[in-house]
Every structure is written in C-alpha cells, then in structure tokens.
Design a protein around this motif. Structure first.
Motif, PDB file in Angstrom:
ATOM      1  N   GLY A 103       0.787  -1.230   0.000  1.00  0.00           N
ATOM      2  CA  GLY A 103       0.000   0.000   0.000  1.00  0.00           C
ATOM      3  C   GLY A 103       0.823   1.287   0.000  1.00  0.00           C
ATOM      4  O   GLY A 103       0.269   2.379   0.154  1.00  0.00           O
ATOM      5  N   THR A 104       2.115   1.187  -0.177  1.00  0.00           N
ATOM      6  CA  THR A 104       3.010   2.345  -0.224  1.00  0.00           C
ATOM      7  C   THR A 104       4.217   1.950  -1.050  1.00  0.00           C
ATOM      8  O   THR A 104       4.288   0.820  -1.532  1.00  0.00           O
ATOM      9  N   ASP A 105       5.154   2.864  -1.252  1.00  0.00           N
ATOM     10  CA  ASP A 105       6.387   2.435  -1.914  1.00  0.00           C
ATOM     11  C   ASP A 105       7.503   2.328  -0.882  1.00  0.00           C
ATOM     12  O   ASP A 105       7.348   2.756   0.260  1.00  0.00           O
ATOM     13  N   LEU A 110      10.360   3.807   4.201  1.00  0.00           N
ATOM     14  CA  LEU A 110      11.548   4.236   4.944  1.00  0.00           C
ATOM     15  C   LEU A 110      11.271   5.541   5.691  1.00  0.00           C
ATOM     16  O   LEU A 110      11.615   5.676   6.863  1.00  0.00           O
ATOM     17  N   ARG A 111      10.651   6.493   5.006  1.00  0.00           N
ATOM     18  CA  ARG A 111      10.345   7.790   5.640  1.00  0.00           C
ATOM     19  C   ARG A 111       9.411   7.601   6.842  1.00  0.00           C
ATOM     20  O   ARG A 111       9.609   8.223   7.881  1.00  0.00           O
ATOM     21  N   ALA A 112       8.418   6.738   6.690  1.00  0.00           N
ATOM     22  CA  ALA A 112       7.464   6.484   7.775  1.00  0.00           C
ATOM     23  C   ALA A 112       8.150   5.865   8.998  1.00  0.00           C
ATOM     24  O   ALA A 112       7.666   6.011  10.122  1.00  0.00           O
ATOM     25  N   HIS A 113       9.268   5.199   8.776  1.00  0.00           N
ATOM     26  CA  HIS A 113      10.032   4.587   9.869  1.00  0.00           C
ATOM     27  C   HIS A 113      11.138   5.510  10.390  1.00  0.00           C
ATOM     28  O   HIS A 113      11.965   5.094  11.199  1.00  0.00           O
ATOM     29  N   ALA A 119      16.216   7.060   2.583  1.00  0.00           N
ATOM     30  CA  ALA A 119      15.343   7.079   1.399  1.00  0.00           C
ATOM     31  C   ALA A 119      15.937   7.980   0.317  1.00  0.00           C
ATOM     32  O   ALA A 119      16.014   7.589  -0.854  1.00  0.00           O
ATOM     33  N   ASP A 120      16.382   9.169   0.704  1.00  0.00           N
ATOM     34  CA  ASP A 120      16.976  10.102  -0.259  1.00  0.00           C
ATOM     35  C   ASP A 120      18.266   9.527  -0.847  1.00  0.00           C
ATOM     36  O   ASP A 120      18.508   9.641  -2.054  1.00  0.00           O
TER      37      ASP A 120
END
Length: 178
Positions: A103-105, A110-113, A119-120
């Motif tokens: 449901g996400t990429d 990674l950002r959510a964690h 991520a960048d």
C-alpha cells in the motif's frame, strides 16, 4: 505500543556476508590501483571506488527480492513468481509491486520509519547507478561513494526495520494486515 514479531532473515543468508566482505574489501583497496582515471577532467571522472556503489546496488536488489518473497510467502508460488517476473526491474519492485503488496512504496516506507536520509540516499544511488550503467560512469562520483559509506549503518538499520515490519505484519496466508 505494538511490538511486531522479529524474524531472522533481514540479514542472515550466506551471500549477505559475502557482499558485505566484498564492500569492505573494495573500500579498503589501495587508491594507487585507481590512478588510471586521473587523466579525466574532474567533471568527467568516475569515482575510483565506483564499483563499491555498483556492488552495493546488486546487494540491495537481492534484499528487496527477499523481502517480497518472504512477506508474500503465503501466496501460491506460481502467483508470487509471476508477480516478480512482471515486476522484474528494481524500480518497479520498489514502487509498483511494493505498493501492490504493502500500500506504499519502499521510499515512503523508509520515511514512515524515520529513515528519510536513507530514502533520499537510495533514490540518488538508484538514479546514479542507472546513469552509470547507461553510458555516464562519472555519475558515480566520490561524493556518492562517500555518502554511501557514511550511511551504510543507517541503511542497514532501515532495512532491518522495514523488513521486520513487513514480514512481521503478515497473517498466516501471507496477505498484508488490513
């Protein structure tokens, strides 16, 4: 606080340790072996250690496939194999297939964690590795190599966090929790 089960497997295959040893060996290789690029102008010179980034990316791709295979282990094998074949490129696995399964990429995960820096970094390495592969070796410069080496520990921690969350969030059939 919900504590999800943790699974051995984010790092644990024999080849993971081979990749890590190869990355270390590439980093520690004497710089004298790389003087052949010294005649290039600075803007056209690939990093003497560009192979480290290319090697890391191969390692990363194997882990992403492991994540998909393990998290969706409850699917019929032929369905999982078909999805991995359809989404065989790493870009489509990080974005499209990941979104189908979770449901996400991967980068938003990674950002959510709390791993925005990772991520960048991974997005940048992915783009530069593609440029390198398609005729622009100078895309992998010393700054890219140094950024990867400086953030390897953070990338490793991010990988384990996402892997454990995604593998641990599956019910017995292998489907993501609602």
């Amino acid at each position: 606080m919900v504590i999800h089960p943790t699974f051995a497997g984010a790092e644990g295959r024999y080849e993971d340790y081979i990749y890590l040893q190869m990355l270390q060996r590439e980093w520690e290789r004497p710089t004298a072996e790389f003087e052949r690029f010294s005649h290039f102008a600075d803007s056209e010179r690939p990093s003497a250690r560009a192979a480290l980034v290319v090697l890391f990316w191969g390692y990363f791709e194997t882990r992403v496939e492991r994540l998909h295979r393990t998290a969706m282990r409850g699917l019929p094998q032929r369905v999982l194999d078909d999805e991995l074949r359809r989404y065989s490129g790493i870009g489509s696995r990080l974005h499209d297939l990941y979104k189908i399964f979770f449901g996400t990429d991967y980068f938003e995960d990674l950002r959510a964690h709390g791993f925005s820096v990772v991520a960048d970094l991974l997005k940048d390495i992915h783009e530069r590795r593609n440029e390198f592969t398609h005729g622009k070796p100078q895309a992998i410069n010393d700054a890219t190599v140094n950024a990867l080496v400086e953030n390897l520990k953070g990338e490793h921690e991010a990988w384990i966090a996402v892997y454990n969350r995604r593998v641990g969030s599956q019910d017995d059939r292998g489907a993501p929790e609602g």
